[in-house]
Design a protein around this motif. Structure first.
Motif, mmCIF file in Angstrom:
data_model
loop_
_atom_site.group_PDB
_atom_site.id
_atom_site.type_symbol
_atom_site.label_atom_id
_atom_site.label_comp_id
_atom_site.label_asym_id
_atom_site.label_seq_id
_atom_site.Cartn_x
_atom_site.Cartn_y
_atom_site.Cartn_z
ATOM 1 N N HIS A 112 0.853 -1.189 0.000
ATOM 2 C CA HIS A 112 0.000 0.000 0.000
ATOM 3 C C HIS A 112 0.890 1.240 0.000
ATOM 4 N N TYR A 113 0.328 2.373 -0.489
ATOM 5 C CA TYR A 113 1.073 3.626 -0.371
ATOM 6 C C TYR A 113 0.113 4.791 -0.159
ATOM 7 N N GLN A 114 0.668 5.880 0.385
ATOM 8 C CA GLN A 114 -0.094 7.097 0.590
ATOM 9 C C GLN A 114 0.751 8.287 0.167
ATOM 10 N N VAL A 115 0.121 9.271 -0.482
ATOM 11 C CA VAL A 115 0.812 10.490 -0.900
ATOM 12 C C VAL A 115 0.930 11.426 0.301
ATOM 13 N N MET A 116 2.168 11.813 0.630
ATOM 14 C CA MET A 116 2.411 12.660 1.788
ATOM 15 C C MET A 116 2.609 14.131 1.422
ATOM 16 N N THR A 117 3.379 14.411 0.392
ATOM 17 C CA THR A 117 3.628 15.783 -0.048
ATOM 18 C C THR A 117 4.114 15.778 -1.481
ATOM 19 N N LEU A 118 3.995 16.929 -2.144
ATOM 20 C CA LEU A 118 4.479 17.105 -3.508
ATOM 21 C C LEU A 118 5.553 18.171 -3.574
ATOM 22 N N VAL A 146 9.446 17.384 -5.147
ATOM 23 C CA VAL A 146 9.476 15.916 -5.171
ATOM 24 C C VAL A 146 8.226 15.329 -4.517
ATOM 25 N N LEU A 147 7.713 14.265 -5.094
ATOM 26 C CA LEU A 147 6.598 13.519 -4.518
ATOM 27 C C LEU A 147 7.129 12.545 -3.475
ATOM 28 N N TYR A 153 9.737 10.446 -5.575
ATOM 29 C CA TYR A 153 9.559 10.403 -7.021
ATOM 30 C C TYR A 153 9.746 11.798 -7.619
ATOM 31 N N VAL A 154 10.386 11.845 -8.775
ATOM 32 C CA VAL A 154 10.668 13.105 -9.458
ATOM 33 C C VAL A 154 10.003 13.083 -10.834
ATOM 34 N N ARG A 155 9.374 14.199 -11.211
ATOM 35 C CA ARG A 155 8.747 14.289 -12.532
ATOM 36 C C ARG A 155 9.749 13.989 -13.641
#
Length: 282
Positions: free
Chosen positions: A216-222, A236-237, A255-257
């Protein structure tokens, strides 16, 4: 990395009709989250993402105003026409000919992970998926080799349809294939690996093969910043990732665009880290 550092146990640093209504409600409640509504999955089959672990070590908790996570669970019956093996999601691009090399530590040993996006495809549940090959070396010896299977829906979300995993002994003999799974086999279902447009607070089941692969994963910040040997990045994500199969372990991924994953580090459990040191494109 371009493909994830998988985390299947043993842990590696690595609907129309009724369903159409369900999808419409999901989109409305989630502010129009980009999940393609072209899936043959009934409302009774949908599995909502579980609550995240109480610990969020190493990452700030999402704000109370963050959008609610969509009630989209693993995909039971995909519509092949809704997917393509061309994966150009900006946060997780999988361009054939790309090789990403990571270095770090796993099991208290120096680790090198080489991830290659191949020209190969495989059909799973009628869906054409891109084949990503992953080779993990510990102290200079090939410890594990994996083929991961990803595809992208019409809205740009990346889905994970399975993996074939081999753990090797010092002589190169296969000792285990634990963690291997394919969507549609023995009840396993594909999951959302990366949204087209990640939203803080959204969380997803990335894979579901009960008792074997349940990431599982959750988005914390962008807006995170990160420095790795390959380069320094901002915007960065940052995600947190976990599996109920290993409740004492929690990872952060960066993660990086237009690059993909550049760092994974354990923030709870045994110390493990892999960082991007080289990116090559043919």
């Amino acid at each position: 990395m371009t493909a994830r550092i998988p985390a299947s146990p043993p842990r590696r640093m690595h609907p129309i009709s009724v369903a159409a209504c369900a999808c419409a409600l999901i989109a409305a409640s989630c502010g129009g989250t980009n999940i393609a509504p072209a899936f043959s999955q009934s409302a009774s089959q949908a599995v909502s993402p579980p609550a995240s672990p109480s610990s969020s070590v190493g990452a700030a908790s999402p704000s109370p105003s963050a959008a609610a996570a969509p009630s989209l669970g693993p995909l039971a019956s995909p519509d092949p026409a809704a997917f393509s093996a061309t994966i150009d999601n900006r946060w997780f691009p999988l361009l054939p000919g790309t090789t990403m090399t990571y270095r770090g530590t796993k099991d208290e040993e120096p680790a090198v992970d080489i991830v290659t996006v191949t020209n190969e495809t495989i059909v799973i549940q009628g869906v054409t998926c891109r084949v990503i090959r992953d080779r993990l070396y510990l102290s200079g010896k090939l410890e594990e080799r994996t083929a991961d299977y990803y595809t992208q829906d019409l809205a740009g979300n990346v889905w994970y349809f399975g993996e074939d995993t081999e753990e090797l002994d010092a002589k190169g003999n296969v000792t285990s294939r634990e963690g291997t799974w394919r969507a549609g086999v023995n009840g396993a279902m594909a999951g959302v690996f990366m949204e087209a447009n990640p939203v803080i607070g959204h969380q997803f089941v990335q894979e579901l093969y009960t008792g074997h692969a349940e990431d599982h994963y959750q988005v914390m910040t962008l807006t995170e910043k990160v420095k790795v040997p390959y380069r320094s990045f901002s915007g960065v994500l940052l995600t947190k990732e976990w599996t109920p199969l290993e409740p004492a372990v929690l990872d952060n991924k960066y993660y990086v665009r237009d690059v993909g994953e550049v760092r994974e580090v354990s923030v709870k459990g045994p110390l493990e880290e892999l960082v991007l040191v080289k990116l090559e494109k043919q």
